[in-house]
Design a protein around this motif. Structure first.
Motif, mmCIF file in Angstrom:
data_model
loop_
_atom_site.group_PDB
_atom_site.id
_atom_site.type_symbol
_atom_site.label_atom_id
_atom_site.label_comp_id
_atom_site.label_asym_id
_atom_site.label_seq_id
_atom_site.Cartn_x
_atom_site.Cartn_y
_atom_site.Cartn_z
ATOM 1 N N LEU A 101 36.629 82.208 31.123
ATOM 2 C CA LEU A 101 36.429 81.547 32.402
ATOM 3 C C LEU A 101 36.178 82.520 33.545
ATOM 4 C CD1 LEU A 101 39.108 78.717 32.155
ATOM 5 C CD2 LEU A 101 36.669 78.629 31.606
ATOM 6 N N THR A 102 36.438 83.804 33.331
ATOM 7 C CA THR A 102 36.162 84.822 34.349
ATOM 8 C C THR A 102 35.686 86.087 33.654
ATOM 9 O OG1 THR A 102 38.371 85.809 34.325
ATOM 10 C CG2 THR A 102 38.049 83.924 35.803
ATOM 11 N N ALA A 103 35.017 86.938 34.414
ATOM 12 C CA ALA A 103 34.576 88.213 33.860
ATOM 13 C C ALA A 103 35.763 89.099 33.506
ATOM 14 C CB ALA A 103 33.653 88.918 34.848
ATOM 15 N N THR A 104 36.829 89.030 34.297
ATOM 16 C CA THR A 104 38.022 89.836 33.992
ATOM 17 C C THR A 104 38.603 89.446 32.645
ATOM 18 O OG1 THR A 104 38.520 90.091 36.347
ATOM 19 C CG2 THR A 104 40.329 90.448 34.795
ATOM 20 N N GLU A 105 38.677 88.157 32.390
ATOM 21 C CA GLU A 105 39.181 87.675 31.102
ATOM 22 C C GLU A 105 38.240 88.085 29.978
ATOM 23 O OE1 GLU A 105 41.373 83.553 29.924
ATOM 24 O OE2 GLU A 105 39.279 83.359 30.535
ATOM 25 N N ALA A 106 36.937 88.006 30.228
ATOM 26 C CA ALA A 106 35.955 88.408 29.214
ATOM 27 C C ALA A 106 36.092 89.888 28.871
ATOM 28 C CB ALA A 106 34.541 88.107 29.700
ATOM 29 N N GLU A 107 36.352 90.715 29.863
ATOM 30 C CA GLU A 107 36.538 92.143 29.610
ATOM 31 C C GLU A 107 37.689 92.376 28.645
ATOM 32 O OE1 GLU A 107 37.070 93.839 33.442
ATOM 33 O OE2 GLU A 107 34.926 94.098 33.827
ATOM 34 N N SER A 108 38.771 91.621 28.795
ATOM 35 C CA SER A 108 39.929 91.776 27.908
ATOM 36 C C SER A 108 39.584 91.389 26.479
ATOM 37 C CB SER A 108 41.096 90.911 28.416
ATOM 38 O OG SER A 108 41.492 91.304 29.709
ATOM 39 N N VAL A 109 38.861 90.276 26.312
ATOM 40 C CA VAL A 109 38.484 89.836 24.973
ATOM 41 C C VAL A 109 37.511 90.824 24.335
ATOM 42 C CG1 VAL A 109 37.342 88.006 23.655
ATOM 43 C CG2 VAL A 109 38.891 87.410 25.524
ATOM 44 N N ILE A 110 36.530 91.270 25.091
ATOM 45 C CA ILE A 110 35.527 92.190 24.562
ATOM 46 C C ILE A 110 36.145 93.537 24.205
ATOM 47 C CG2 ILE A 110 33.431 93.469 25.190
ATOM 48 C CD1 ILE A 110 32.618 90.892 26.760
ATOM 49 N N ASP A 111 37.144 93.939 24.951
ATOM 50 C CA ASP A 111 37.845 95.182 24.610
ATOM 51 C C ASP A 111 38.495 95.071 23.236
ATOM 52 O OD1 ASP A 111 38.882 97.847 25.351
ATOM 53 O OD2 ASP A 111 40.829 96.840 25.317
ATOM 54 N N VAL A 112 39.072 93.921 22.936
ATOM 55 C CA VAL A 112 39.639 93.697 21.600
ATOM 56 C C VAL A 112 38.529 93.671 20.555
ATOM 57 C CG1 VAL A 112 40.924 92.072 20.144
ATOM 58 C CG2 VAL A 112 41.630 92.460 22.514
ATOM 59 N N ALA A 113 37.421 93.023 20.883
ATOM 60 C CA ALA A 113 36.303 92.912 19.942
ATOM 61 C C ALA A 113 35.740 94.292 19.585
ATOM 62 C CB ALA A 113 35.211 92.030 20.521
ATOM 63 N N ARG A 114 35.695 95.195 20.547
ATOM 64 C CA ARG A 114 35.169 96.541 20.273
ATOM 65 C C ARG A 114 36.019 97.272 19.233
ATOM 66 N NH1 ARG A 114 34.238 96.939 26.178
ATOM 67 N NH2 ARG A 114 31.968 96.783 26.513
ATOM 68 N N ARG A 115 37.288 96.969 19.187
ATOM 69 C CA ARG A 115 38.192 97.663 18.258
ATOM 70 C C ARG A 115 38.381 96.916 16.947
ATOM 71 N NH1 ARG A 115 41.518 97.319 22.882
ATOM 72 N NH2 ARG A 115 42.982 96.057 21.673
ATOM 73 N N SER A 116 37.794 95.733 16.849
ATOM 74 C CA SER A 116 38.073 94.868 15.704
ATOM 75 C C SER A 116 37.239 95.240 14.485
ATOM 76 C CB SER A 116 37.816 93.404 16.074
ATOM 77 O OG SER A 116 38.681 93.012 17.118
ATOM 78 N N ALA A 117 37.770 94.880 13.331
ATOM 79 C CA ALA A 117 37.082 95.192 12.071
ATOM 80 C C ALA A 117 35.839 94.335 11.879
ATOM 81 C CB ALA A 117 38.047 94.994 10.905
ATOM 82 N N ARG A 118 35.846 93.138 12.445
ATOM 83 C CA ARG A 118 34.716 92.224 12.284
ATOM 84 C C ARG A 118 34.233 91.737 13.639
ATOM 85 N NH1 ARG A 118 36.765 88.783 6.962
ATOM 86 N NH2 ARG A 118 35.850 90.175 5.405
#
Length: 316
Positions: A101-118
């Motif tokens: 719902l916000t870019a700040t929230e998206a940054e948090s999710v994408i940070d996890v995605a960058r480190r994820s195995a899939r």
């Protein structure tokens, strides 16, 4: 991996209407489990839609070692926490739009995605459709000169007052539900993020926007968008260039009867039909290829979703 095993979080209508038909059409995967807060409702959904089994609670899907990928069609406000949980459990994730719902929230999710195995994908699946590929080819070939302006609308009439799309606490509103398509479409075609924007909105009794019209500047180029819960269905787009126009009756989820036309001097000079196959089937097929090690991931959330979230912030 002989077949990708999917888990579905929740019994949302879009899962039955779009994701599951797309999964069957794509092949190479199965809907193994659906989770719901109400087990009886999840069991009914599984029986009606050919899902292997039903469980109570979203954690049961995320913690299941036999699940390879998770589809998240939950209300918008729940996308971030459950997407993060699924990524941290080692699952590939297809999360419904908007990712956050916000870019700040998206940054948090994408940070996890960058480190994820899939990988993580936001469920804008039209980039995988052949119509979009042909559209980008036409632009690259200079069919309309330099692209300067995109007009894009996504309207439909929402029936009933009891709908999560009208719930502000759950991230409702026309911009988040359908206006975001126009934003991602323009971002894809201009090949860069928006730098400025503004919008006007009409709010309903529930306090969310039921109509939004706005402008995003892409320096150079601009998007003029309109989205609504109160107008008859349309998903029209018009691309204006220095040497002509391209007009699409449905850029987001084209059906065989839809068309894409190149116009010059106020008349159509080329006509292209999208052919068979749903956008979801093409997107899911790509995910399966990636998880089988047959393709590199494209149009992931890491690549695209932060720009979309920032643009939506400009329009809110």
């Amino acid at each position: 991996m002989s077949g990708v095993r999917w888990g579905i979080l929740g019994t949302a209508g879009i899962a039955a209407r779009a994701f599951l038909p797309g999964l069957r059409e794509a092949g190479g995967g199965t809907a193994a489990v659906v989770a719901g807060r109400d087990l009886a409702r999840a069991e009914a959904f599984a029986g009606e839609n050919g899902v292997g089994r039903a469980v109570r609670g979203y954690e049961a899907v995320i913690e299941d070692p036999d699940i390879d990928a998770v589809y998240v069609p939950l209300p918008n406000a729940l996308h971030a926490p459950w997407t993060i949980a699924a990524l941290e459990a080692g699952k590939a994730v297809l999360c419904e739009k908007p990712l956050c719902l916000t870019a700040t929230e998206a940054e948090s999710v994408i940070d996890v995605a960058r480190r994820s195995a899939r990988p993580l994908w936001e469920a804008f699946v039209f980039p995988f459709h052949p119509q979009t590929a042909r559209l980008r080819e036409l632009l690259e070939q200079g069919a309309i000169g330099d692209l300067r302006e995109i007009w894009s609308s996504f309207h439909f009439q929402l029936e009933g007052a009891e709908n999560i799309r009208l719930d502000a606490a759950l991230g409702g509103g026309a911009l988040y539900d359908v206006g975001c398509y126009s934003v991602r479409f323009a971002q894809l075609l201009f090949g860069r993020e928006a730098v400025a924007g503004h919008a006007v909105t009409v709010k309903g009794e529930a306090g969310v926007d039921v109509e939004t019209a706005g402008v995003l500047e892409f320096d150079p180029g601009r998007l003029l968008l309109s989205c609504s819960f109160d107008l008859p269905f349309t998903t029209y787009a018009r691309l204006v260039g220095t040497g002509g126009e391209i007009r699409l009756t449905n850029p987001f989820h084209p059906k065989p009867h839809d068309v894409m036309e190149v116009w010059r001097e106020e008349r159509p000079v080329q006509r292209h039909e999208p052919g068979e196959g749903s956008t979801f089937s093409f997107g899911i097929r790509h995910i399966h290829e990636v998880l089988r090690g047959e393709a590199e991931p494209r149009h992931t959330a890491v690549d695209d979703s932060l720009g979309t979230a920032r643009a939506l912030d400009l329009l809110r």
